[in-house]
Scaffold this motif. Structure first.
Motif, short mmCIF file in Angstrom:
data_model
loop_
_atom_site.label_atom_id
_atom_site.label_comp_id
_atom_site.label_asym_id
_atom_site.label_seq_id
_atom_site.Cartn_x
_atom_site.Cartn_y
_atom_site.Cartn_z
N ASP A 1 3.27 -3.21 2.38
CA ASP A 1 1.89 -3.69 2.52
C ASP A 1 1.37 -3.58 3.95
N ARG A 2 2.19 -3.02 4.86
CA ARG A 2 1.71 -2.89 6.24
C ARG A 2 0.62 -1.81 6.32
N HIS A 3 -0.41 -2.09 7.10
CA HIS A 3 -1.49 -1.12 7.29
C HIS A 3 -1.13 -0.16 8.43
N VAL A 4 -1.28 1.11 8.17
CA VAL A 4 -0.97 2.14 9.17
C VAL A 4 -2.15 3.10 9.29
N GLU A 5 -2.21 3.80 10.41
CA GLU A 5 -3.25 4.80 10.65
C GLU A 5 -2.64 6.18 10.65
N MET A 6 -3.33 7.12 10.03
CA MET A 6 -2.85 8.50 9.95
C MET A 6 -3.05 9.20 11.29
N ASP B 1 -3.60 12.31 11.86
CA ASP B 1 -4.65 13.32 11.83
C ASP B 1 -6.06 12.73 11.85
N GLY B 2 -6.16 11.41 11.97
CA GLY B 2 -7.47 10.79 12.07
C GLY B 2 -8.20 10.63 10.75
N SER B 3 -7.53 10.83 9.65
CA SER B 3 -8.18 10.79 8.34
C SER B 3 -8.35 9.37 7.79
N GLY B 4 -7.94 8.37 8.56
CA GLY B 4 -8.15 7.00 8.10
C GLY B 4 -6.86 6.22 7.99
N GLY B 5 -6.95 5.09 7.31
CA GLY B 5 -5.81 4.21 7.19
C GLY B 5 -5.17 4.25 5.82
N ALA B 6 -4.01 3.64 5.73
CA ALA B 6 -3.28 3.58 4.46
C ALA B 6 -2.41 2.33 4.47
N THR B 7 -1.87 2.00 3.31
CA THR B 7 -0.99 0.86 3.15
C THR B 7 0.38 1.34 2.68
N VAL B 8 1.44 0.84 3.30
CA VAL B 8 2.80 1.26 2.94
C VAL B 8 3.18 0.64 1.60
N VAL B 9 3.57 1.50 0.65
CA VAL B 9 3.99 1.07 -0.68
C VAL B 9 5.51 1.10 -0.82
N ASP B 10 6.14 2.09 -0.18
CA ASP B 10 7.60 2.18 -0.21
C ASP B 10 8.06 2.99 1.00
#
Length: 432
Positions: free
Chosen positions: A98-103, A105-114
């Motif tokens: 569930d940690r929020h990370v940033e890509m 390549d600058g394409s935005g953020g994501a949430t770690v699922v596994d």
């Protein structure tokens, strides 16, 4: 569990059985310990393994010979010292999901699922890939928010795995522990850091959080409840057993306790206030105000349905308390009890008033703990009625509440240590 060769996904590893070299089960995997680094992929250094006694210990990955479908094989005896997370260590399940990370390549953020760990030729285990969910952008054609797409990416494609100031979610962690009993989930929360503990507690629904709070040490209870928004804290207290809620409120500052009581539903607050009026080590301070109370005309079938409730402890489910109306405590005149075994022997349509045991011992609310304990032991009871001078039922003291007061505050820790020591001695004897 493993998707490609020696690559293992951590979330799928949770619950996997750990065996020693001769095939004896020693525990189950609960988490993966990694070291986050400024440069290079994070290094996985060990597993957190839950052994009998609900103790979590550290198993270095250097002592793991095999991770296959459904099993982890270790090289020998586990070190039974309780796992304590160091400042340099990060738990994959506890900290990264569930940690929020940033890509990058600058394409935005994501949430770690596994998180995938992979063994290298050097035998070291590194975090190689992340399974992430992209943050949704905009809304769909019907005005509904899109669910972000999922991606399997290399770990070097994100720049903020070490975390930031944004609060981390807890849904995936809770999904990993969805099958745990409240006491076991309480152990998990107790071992998390203070910030992560609050994140996880906040993500629980009120009923689940109430059940878990009842199993936590007092310091954790106070910390979590004090950190909740006042309205929600009052809702959680309402979902707790009245005696547990009273115990928790008595450990809060007087002003805070009064504020929470004022926000609770009047009926719920009334029961808690009644319990707060008694000393902790008396029958009144130990009792719950919500045993199963029925009228004498109730059928056996209906009585059995009442003690089948999920929220009822086995001790309180061992008998039905029979009284005249009103049936809410304090009740009308208390008539006696009908034991669960007796209910099983009688016809479903018969009225329980015919089978009442009027000779059961009762105690006054100011009866000391020593008297309650002797009566429970002498008559082999799991619960004891508490009545006033007019023989109205005020509540019931159950054997589990008595044990909680008789045992030392750290009894869970001591029990785990004794269990682990015995298990270690048995394992060593088997190899002697």
């Amino acid at each position: 569990m493993s998707s490609a060769g020696n690559r293992v996904f951590a979330a799928r590893l949770v619950g996997t059985t750990v065996f020693d070299p001769i095939g004896d089960q020693v525990g189950r995997v609960r988490d993966v310990v990694v070291l986050l680094r400024l440069k290079g992929a994070p290094r996985a250094v060990g597993l957190v393994v839950e052994v009998p006694g609900r103790r979590r210990v550290f198993l270095p990955l250097t002592r793991v010979t095999s991770i296959d479908a459904g099993q982890v094989i270790s090289t020998g005896l586990l070190n039974m010292r309780r796992f304590e997370q160091r400042a340099s260590e990060t738990l994959v399940i506890g900290d990264l999901l569930d940690r929020h990370v940033e890509m990058v390549d600058g394409s935005g953020g994501a949430t770690v699922v596994d998180v995938a760990i992979e063994q290298q030729r050097t035998r070291d285990w590194l975090v190689s890939q992340l399974f992430v969910r992209r943050r949704p952008q905009g809304k769909g054609g019907l005005g509904l928010r899109r669910r972000g797409e999922t991606l399997l990416i290399d770990v070097d494609e994100v720049r903020s795995l070490a975390g930031g100031t944004e609060l981390q979610g807890a849904e995936l962690l809770l999904a990993s522990y969805d099958d745990l009993k409240p006491a076991d989930l309480a152990d998990v929360l107790h071992e998390l850091g203070a910030t992560r503990r609050l994140e996880v507690a906040t993500a629980l629904n009120n009923e689940r959080l109430a059940d878990v709070l009842e199993e936590l040490p007092v310091d954790d209870q106070v910390s979590i409840l004090s950190s909740l928004e006042l309205g929600r804290a009052a809702d959680v207290l309402e979902a707790m057993q009245p005696d547990d809620a009273a115990d928790l409120l008595s450990d809060l500052p007087v002003e805070k306790a009064a504020e929470l009581l004022a926000l609770m539903e009047p009926e719920e607050a009334r029961d808690v206030r009644r319990l707060l009026a008694y000393e902790d080590d008396t029958a009144g301070g130990l009792m719950t105000t919500e045993p199963v109370v029925l009228g004498p005309e109730t059928s056996v079938a209906a009585a059995l349905a009442h003690i089948r409730r999920r929220d009822l402890t086995p001790a309180l489910g061992s008998m039905v308390f029979v009284s005249r109306p009103p049936l809410e405590t304090p009740t009308g005149r208390f008539l006696g009890v009908v034991h669960f075994q007796r209910l099983l022997r009688e016809a479903p349509h018969d009225a329980i008033g015919v089978f009442v045991d009027p000779e059961i011992e009762v105690v006054a609310p100011d009866a000391p703990l020593s008297q309650v304990t002797r009566l429970l032991a002498t008559y082999n009871l799991l619960a004891l009625p508490v009545v006033d001078t007019e023989r109205r039922l005020l509540g019931a003291v159950s054997v589990d509440d008595v044990l909680d007061h008789l045992l030392p505050q750290d009894w869970r820790e001591a029990d785990a240590e004794d269990t682990d020591r015995a298990m270690t001695e048995q394992m060593e004897a088997g190899r002697g």
